[in-house]
Design a protein around this motif. Structure first.
Motif, PDB file in Angstrom:
ATOM      1  N   MET A  81       7.203   4.841 -10.966  1.00 41.96           N
ATOM      2  CA  MET A  81       6.170   5.327 -10.060  1.00 41.96           C
ATOM      3  C   MET A  81       4.967   5.761 -10.897  1.00 41.96           C
ATOM      4  O   MET A  81       5.116   6.138 -12.042  1.00 41.96           O
ATOM      5  CB  MET A  81       6.687   6.518  -9.260  1.00 41.96           C
ATOM      6  CG  MET A  81       7.757   6.145  -8.242  1.00 41.96           C
ATOM      7  SD  MET A  81       7.100   5.207  -6.849  1.00 41.96           S
ATOM      8  CE  MET A  81       6.593   6.537  -5.765  1.00 41.96           C
ATOM      9  N   PRO A  82       3.733   5.731 -10.323  1.00 42.69           N
ATOM     10  CA  PRO A  82       3.427   5.433  -8.915  1.00 42.69           C
ATOM     11  C   PRO A  82       3.181   3.957  -8.608  1.00 42.69           C
ATOM     12  O   PRO A  82       2.790   3.618  -7.513  1.00 42.69           O
ATOM     13  CB  PRO A  82       2.149   6.234  -8.694  1.00 42.69           C
ATOM     14  CG  PRO A  82       1.450   6.185 -10.011  1.00 42.69           C
ATOM     15  CD  PRO A  82       2.550   6.248 -11.051  1.00 42.69           C
ATOM     16  N   GLN A  83       3.410   3.078  -9.597  1.00 41.49           N
ATOM     17  CA  GLN A  83       3.136   1.652  -9.359  1.00 41.49           C
ATOM     18  C   GLN A  83       4.167   0.993  -8.457  1.00 41.49           C
ATOM     19  O   GLN A  83       3.895  -0.048  -7.854  1.00 41.49           O
ATOM     20  CB  GLN A  83       3.093   0.906 -10.698  1.00 41.49           C
ATOM     21  CG  GLN A  83       1.952   1.328 -11.619  1.00 41.49           C
ATOM     22  CD  GLN A  83       2.301   2.582 -12.411  1.00 41.49           C
ATOM     23  OE1 GLN A  83       3.452   3.006 -12.442  1.00 41.49           O
ATOM     24  NE2 GLN A  83       1.295   3.169 -13.049  1.00 41.49           N
ATOM     25  N   SER A  84       5.365   1.574  -8.339  1.00 36.13           N
ATOM     26  CA  SER A  84       6.469   0.935  -7.633  1.00 36.13           C
ATOM     27  C   SER A  84       6.146   0.679  -6.161  1.00 36.13           C
ATOM     28  O   SER A  84       5.627   1.549  -5.460  1.00 36.13           O
ATOM     29  CB  SER A  84       7.718   1.814  -7.746  1.00 36.13           C
ATOM     30  OG  SER A  84       8.792   1.243  -7.050  1.00 36.13           O
ATOM     31  N   ARG A  85       6.491  -0.530  -5.691  1.00 35.44           N
ATOM     32  CA  ARG A  85       6.280  -0.927  -4.297  1.00 35.44           C
ATOM     33  C   ARG A  85       7.524  -1.631  -3.770  1.00 35.44           C
ATOM     34  O   ARG A  85       8.309  -2.201  -4.541  1.00 35.44           O
ATOM     35  CB  ARG A  85       5.077  -1.875  -4.163  1.00 35.44           C
ATOM     36  CG  ARG A  85       3.728  -1.257  -4.553  1.00 35.44           C
ATOM     37  CD  ARG A  85       3.321  -0.162  -3.591  1.00 35.44           C
ATOM     38  NE  ARG A  85       1.978   0.328  -3.849  1.00 35.44           N
ATOM     39  CZ  ARG A  85       1.673   1.320  -4.693  1.00 35.44           C
ATOM     40  NH1 ARG A  85       2.642   1.902  -5.382  1.00 35.44           N
ATOM     41  NH2 ARG A  85       0.430   1.711  -4.853  1.00 35.44           N
ATOM     42  N   SER A  86       7.693  -1.622  -2.455  1.00 37.81           N
ATOM     43  CA  SER A  86       8.792  -2.350  -1.828  1.00 37.81           C
ATOM     44  C   SER A  86       8.456  -3.831  -1.747  1.00 37.81           C
ATOM     45  O   SER A  86       7.316  -4.213  -1.475  1.00 37.81           O
ATOM     46  CB  SER A  86       9.040  -1.815  -0.412  1.00 37.81           C
ATOM     47  OG  SER A  86       9.429  -0.468  -0.439  1.00 37.81           O
ATOM     48  N   LYS A  87       9.483  -4.662  -1.954  1.00 32.27           N
ATOM     49  CA  LYS A  87       9.339  -6.104  -1.798  1.00 32.27           C
ATOM     50  C   LYS A  87      10.469  -6.624  -0.923  1.00 32.27           C
ATOM     51  O   LYS A  87      11.614  -6.183  -1.046  1.00 32.27           O
ATOM     52  CB  LYS A  87       9.346  -6.806  -3.162  1.00 32.27           C
ATOM     53  CG  LYS A  87       8.119  -6.478  -4.005  1.00 32.27           C
ATOM     54  CD  LYS A  87       8.094  -7.301  -5.285  1.00 32.27           C
ATOM     55  CE  LYS A  87       6.829  -7.023  -6.091  1.00 32.27           C
ATOM     56  NZ  LYS A  87       6.795  -7.828  -7.341  1.00 32.27           N
ATOM     57  N   LEU A  88      10.142  -7.565  -0.055  1.00 32.72           N
ATOM     58  CA  LEU A  88      11.106  -8.142   0.873  1.00 32.72           C
ATOM     59  C   LEU A  88      11.467  -9.563   0.468  1.00 32.72           C
ATOM     60  O   LEU A  88      10.606 -10.327   0.016  1.00 32.72           O
ATOM     61  CB  LEU A  88      10.525  -8.167   2.289  1.00 32.72           C
ATOM     62  CG  LEU A  88      10.556  -6.871   3.095  1.00 32.72           C
ATOM     63  CD1 LEU A  88       9.747  -7.049   4.367  1.00 32.72           C
ATOM     64  CD2 LEU A  88      11.981  -6.453   3.416  1.00 32.72           C
ATOM     65  N   GLU A 113       0.817  -1.214   0.000  1.00 34.26           N
ATOM     66  CA  GLU A 113       0.000   0.000   0.000  1.00 34.26           C
ATOM     67  C   GLU A 113       0.852   1.266   0.000  1.00 34.26           C
ATOM     68  O   GLU A 113       0.301   2.367  -0.079  1.00 34.26           O
ATOM     69  CB  GLU A 113      -0.908   0.014   1.236  1.00 34.26           C
ATOM     70  CG  GLU A 113      -1.941  -1.083   1.269  1.00 34.26           C
ATOM     71  CD  GLU A 113      -2.778  -1.027   2.537  1.00 34.26           C
ATOM     72  OE1 GLU A 113      -4.013  -0.843   2.429  1.00 34.26           O
ATOM     73  OE2 GLU A 113      -2.204  -1.163   3.635  1.00 34.26           O
ATOM     74  N   ILE A 114       2.160   1.123   0.094  1.00 33.01           N
ATOM     75  CA  ILE A 114       3.046   2.283   0.225  1.00 33.01           C
ATOM     76  C   ILE A 114       3.832   2.464  -1.061  1.00 33.01           C
ATOM     77  O   ILE A 114       4.743   1.676  -1.355  1.00 33.01           O
ATOM     78  CB  ILE A 114       4.019   2.100   1.401  1.00 33.01           C
ATOM     79  CG1 ILE A 114       3.251   1.921   2.711  1.00 33.01           C
ATOM     80  CG2 ILE A 114       4.978   3.281   1.494  1.00 33.01           C
ATOM     81  CD1 ILE A 114       4.140   1.575   3.897  1.00 33.01           C
ATOM     82  N   PRO A 115       3.525   3.471  -1.875  1.00 29.37           N
ATOM     83  CA  PRO A 115       4.350   3.749  -3.060  1.00 29.37           C
ATOM     84  C   PRO A 115       5.772   4.078  -2.618  1.00 29.37           C
ATOM     85  O   PRO A 115       5.985   4.919  -1.748  1.00 29.37           O
ATOM     86  CB  PRO A 115       3.664   4.964  -3.690  1.00 29.37           C
ATOM     87  CG  PRO A 115       2.268   4.952  -3.143  1.00 29.37           C
ATOM     88  CD  PRO A 115       2.392   4.390  -1.759  1.00 29.37           C
ATOM     89  N   ALA A 116       6.740   3.402  -3.191  1.00 29.96           N
ATOM     90  CA  ALA A 116       8.120   3.581  -2.737  1.00 29.96           C
ATOM     91  C   ALA A 116       9.083   3.357  -3.887  1.00 29.96           C
ATOM     92  O   ALA A 116       8.867   2.492  -4.747  1.00 29.96           O
ATOM     93  CB  ALA A 116       8.439   2.635  -1.589  1.00 29.96           C
ATOM     94  N   HIS A 117      10.155   4.134  -3.887  1.00 26.33           N
ATOM     95  CA  HIS A 117      11.238   4.010  -4.862  1.00 26.33           C
ATOM     96  C   HIS A 117      12.543   4.070  -4.084  1.00 26.33           C
ATOM     97  O   HIS A 117      12.689   4.867  -3.164  1.00 26.33           O
ATOM     98  CB  HIS A 117      11.158   5.163  -5.873  1.00 26.33           C
ATOM     99  CG  HIS A 117      11.556   4.799  -7.255  1.00 26.33           C
ATOM    100  ND1 HIS A 117      12.762   5.168  -7.809  1.00 26.33           N
ATOM    101  CD2 HIS A 117      10.907   4.084  -8.212  1.00 26.33           C
ATOM    102  CE1 HIS A 117      12.834   4.715  -9.046  1.00 26.33           C
ATOM    103  NE2 HIS A 117      11.725   4.046  -9.319  1.00 26.33           N
TER     104      HIS A 117
END
Length: 334
Positions: free
Chosen positions: A304-311, A21-25
């Motif tokens: 962005m804005p599609q980019s998300r963090s992945k672990l 849910e958090i847009p992130a780059h």
């Protein structure tokens, strides 16, 4: 005004946010063992976050599953070389001599450099600055305000802190492909207080073309070829091998890759290992959980804005780091 969802509205921080849910780059996580809190840093912008100027946002969590934020920890001020409306990239925060130091890449598109950029892209001021705070939530204040840390005549980005075997601080950074066509990873010694670069000349570590599997494709239309270098960050394995994460492109797609110093020193030489993650994913960093387990966080897709963090769960083999569990499986364990 937030243009795509309420999760990133800086005027209304929220609790219970998931990473998707958090847009992130260019995500960066600081593990604060004292408070048992993880801090996630990413760039913030007027268009996407309702900010008046570009800056850095932070989210916090005690379990990597649920996050609270965003909190504005840095905004580009008016009285510096950078333009507050032209961007803030790749933030990362390091604890050094009792204070928190933010490294972030700023820009001034109105300050042109001589020459023509590769692929017709303009040459302009771009470089990493360092800002300091007494809290992980800032506010961070720039240490050097008139120019970037590296010479303003060089388009550089993604500066990262490295402490060598003698305890001396360095900034490892990327020299932009727009200026060089074949991007590089370089390093410059910093003053002891991190206020500026030292008088020593930068050292060259490797070129983007060093990756034997990289075909140099950048733009999806195939009109421009270049060797990209992004997101350089250094780590030690359990066997004291010196490892660098960095990102580039392969067949038009962003890639998270890894290199290793054959001497165990910053000067290298550096050998390129097989990429860690493909599928338009990259600019990652490694961190350890409160339990001492290694994790990789990166962003995907690139744009962005599609980019998300992945672990990803990672394994320290002693010789390098390898992916243990894919992002989708790891997130399902939550």
């Amino acid at each position: 005004m937030n243009v795509y969802n309420d999760a990133c509205d800086v005027l209304n921080p929220r609790t219970g946010l998931r990473l998707d849910e958090i847009p992130a780059h260019d995500p960066f996580i600081f593990t604060d063992k004292t408070t048992q809190t993880y801090y996630l840093y990413t760039g913030g912008s007027p268009e996407l976050h309702g900010m008046e100027r570009y800056g850095v946002l932070a989210y916090k969590s005690n379990n990597l599953k649920e996050w609270e934020g965003p909190f504005v920890v840095f905004e580009v001020p008016d009285d510096v070389w950078a333009n507050p409306q032209h961007g803030a990239w790749a933030p990362e925060v390091h604890l050094y001599k009792g204070r928190y130091h933010l490294f972030v890449t700023l820009h001034n598109n109105d300050k042109a450099l001589q020459g023509e950029g590769h692929g017709g892209f303009p040459l302009q001021w771009r470089g990493t600055v360092i800002a300091v705070a007494d809290s992980l939530l800032g506010p961070f204040e720039m240490t050097k305000r008139d120019t970037p840390i590296v010479s303003e005549q060089l388009m550089t980005l993604d500066g990262s802190l490295y402490i060598d075997e003698e305890g001396s601080p360095w900034m490892v950074y990327c020299h932009e492909w727009v200026q060089t066509a074949d991007g590089t990873v370089e390093a410059i010694r910093l003053k002891e207080d991190l206020s500026d670069r030292s008088s020593s000349a930068p050292i060259h570590l490797f070129n983007g073309s060093s990756a034997p599997w990289d075909n140099g494709d950048l733009l999806s239309d195939g009109a421009t070829s270049a060797y990209v270098t992004d997101g350089c960050q250094l780590y030690r394995t359990s066997n004291n091998r010196l490892i660098m994460l960095w990102s580039t492109y392969n067949k038009g797609s962003y890639v998270q890759t890894i290199a290793r110093s054959t001497t165990g020193t910053l000067e290298g030489p550096w050998e390129q290992l097989e990429p860690l993650v493909h599928d338009d994913s990259g600019h990652g960093m490694l961190f350890q959980t409160f339990e001492g387990e290694w994790r990789l966080i990166l962003h995907s897709p690139f744009s962005m804005p599609q980019s998300r963090s992945k672990l990803y769960e990672m394994t320290d083999t002693g010789e390098s780091f390898i992916v243990k569990t894919t992002a989708s499986r790891y997130m399902e364990t939550f």
